[in-house]
Design an enzyme around this catalytic site. Structure first.
Site, PDB file in Angstrom:
ATOM      1  N   TYR A  98       5.971 -13.133   2.766  1.00  0.00           N
ATOM      2  CA  TYR A  98       4.788 -12.700   2.152  1.00  0.00           C
ATOM      3  C   TYR A  98       4.513 -13.681   0.814  1.00  0.00           C
ATOM      4  O   TYR A  98       5.130 -13.636  -0.007  1.00  0.00           O
ATOM      5  CB  TYR A  98       4.940 -11.354   1.540  1.00  0.00           C
TER       6      TYR A  98
ATOM      7  N   LYS B 291       2.895 -14.292   5.880  1.00  0.00           N
ATOM      8  CA  LYS B 291       1.527 -13.325   5.578  1.00  0.00           C
ATOM      9  C   LYS B 291       1.208 -14.024   4.059  1.00  0.00           C
ATOM     10  O   LYS B 291       1.762 -14.005   3.310  1.00  0.00           O
ATOM     11  CB  LYS B 291       1.878 -12.031   5.377  1.00  0.00           C
TER      12      LYS B 291
ATOM     13  N   THR C 208       0.842  -1.074   0.040  1.00  0.00           N
ATOM     14  CA  THR C 208       0.005  -0.340  -0.350  1.00  0.00           C
ATOM     15  C   THR C 208       0.820   1.346  -0.026  1.00  0.00           C
ATOM     16  O   THR C 208       0.520   2.228  -0.400  1.00  0.00           O
ATOM     17  CB  THR C 208      -1.025   0.041   1.309  1.00  0.00           C
TER      18      THR C 208
END
Length: 306
Positions: free
Chosen positions: A138, A163, A51
Site C-alpha cells: 500500500y 495499491k 476504513t
C-alpha cells in the site's frame, strides 16, 4: 483454492469496524455489515484496514473480526486483512490473519518512520516472509516506492499487488513499466480516498480495481458506478461523479478524519449501529451528517433506473 490474484475482481469492500460508545468492538454488528456487503455483490472483503480503523484495534479484536469476515464470506469472495506498524507488530498481525483464515494481506505503511528505499524493501520482504499469505503493498504517506523498489519486491513470491494511495500517475506509470520490464506481474489498485473520483484517470493506466468506501453505506450507487466504469459507460460515470461523488468529496473535505468518520455515519444512517469513530478521530458535525443523509437519498434516486 484458486490463487488470490485470480479472485480479486469486482468492487472491493472495506467494511467499517463497529463499536459501542465506549469503543468496544461490536462483533455482531460487524458480522451483519460484512454479510450485507457480500450479499450485495462485493468482489472481496478487506477487513480491518484503513476504513476499518486498523490502528485502533488490538490483536484480539483484529483476529476476531478477520475470523468473522472469513465465516461470512464463506469462500464466495476472498478476505484480505490489513497489517502494519513496525515489523514486530506487522508480523504478529499477519500471523493472526493467517490463523483466522484470511486469503491475503494489505500491508499498510510502517509506523511513523521515514524509511529509505532499501529500508522499505527489507521491511516488506520481512512481512511477506512472516506468513504464507500473499501481500498487497500500500503506497501512501511515508511508504512511497521508487519503481525499481517495486520491481524488486515483485520478485518475492508472496508480494502480488500494489495499491496506490499517493496519486502521482507519472510515478505509477513508471512503476508499472519497471515491473513489466523486469518480467514481473502484479495486480494494481487505485487506493485514493473516494477512488471513484480518480477512476477514469486510473483506467487510462489499465487499473480498474479500487476500494470503495461508498459501498459501505450505498452499495447500489457504488456498484452502478463500477459497472459503468468497466463497461465504458462514461456518460453514467460522469453523471454519478457530478451528482453524487463530487458533492461527497466536497463534504468529506469539511472535517479532519472524515474519510473514516463520515463513512461510519453513512453506515449508521442506513440502519446499522456502527457506533462512533474511535479516538483520535472525532464525529462529523450534525450539519454534515444531515448533508450526508441528503446525498444518500439523491444518490439512490440517481440509480433508480439501473
Amino acid at each position: 483454492m484458486t490463487a488470490l490474484v485470480d479472485r480479486l475482481d469486482g468492487l472491493l469492500f472495506f467494511p467499517v469496524t463497529p463499536c459501542d460508545d465506549r469503543e468496544r468492538l461490536n462483533l455482531d454488528a460487524f458480522r451483519a455489515h460484512v454479510r450485507s456487503g457480500v450479499a450485495a455483490g462485493c468482489g472481496a472483503v478487506f477487513a480491518c484496514c484503513g476504513t476499518g480503523e486498523f490502528p485502533s484495534l488490538d490483536l484480539d479484536d483484529y483476529a476476531a473480526c478477520v475470523a468473522v469476515a472469513v465465516e461470512e464470506a464463506a469462500g464466495r469472495v476472498p478476505v484480505v486483512a490489513g497489517t502494519g506498524y513496525g515489523l514486530a507488530m506487522a508480523t504478529r498481525f499477519a500471523r493472526a490473519a493467517e490463523a483466522a483464515g484470511a486469503d491475503g494481506l494489505l500491508a499498510l505503511p510502517p509506523y511513523l518512520l521515514q524509511p529509505d528505499q532499501d529500508g522499505l524493501r527489507r521491511h516488506y520482504e520481512a512481512v511477506a516472509d512472516a506468513s504464507r499469505l500473499p501481500i498487497i503493498l500500500y503506497q501512501r504517506d511515508n511508504a512511497i516506492f521508487e519503481p525499481d523498489t517495486v520491481a524488486a519486491l515483485a520478485a518475492h513470491p508472496r508480494i502480488v499487488g500494489f495499491k496506490d494511495g499517493y496519486g502521482d500517475l507519472d510515478l505509477l506509470q513508471r512503476t508499472i513499466s519497471a515491473v513489466r520490464a523486469a518480467s514481473r506481474e502484479i495486480l494494481y489498485f487505485n487506493g485514493l480516498p473516494t477512488a471513484e473520483m480518480s477512476a477514469l484517470a486510473y483506467r487510462g493506466l489499465g487499473i480498474t480495481r479500487y476500494s470503495s468506501a461508498v459501498f459501505c453505506f450505498l452499495p447500489a450507487v457504488a456498484l452502478a458506478f463500477h459497472r459503468a466504469l468497466v463497461g465504458g459507460d462514461d456518460a453514467t460515470v460522469n453523471r454519478l461523479i457530478d451528482g453524487f461523488y463530487r458533492p461527497l468529496v466536497e463534504l468529506r473535505r469539511q472535517g479532519a478524519g472524515y474519510a473514516v468518520s463520515l463513512v461510519k455515519a453513512g453506515v449508521r444512517l442506513r440502519g446499522l449501529d456502527a457506533g462512533p469513530a474511535r479516538a483520535p478521530l472525532g464525529e462529523p458535525a450534525p450539519e454534515h451528517v444531515k448533508r450526508l443523509s441528503e446525498l444518500i437519498e439523491h444518490g439512490r434516486h440517481l440509480v433508480e433506473d439501473f
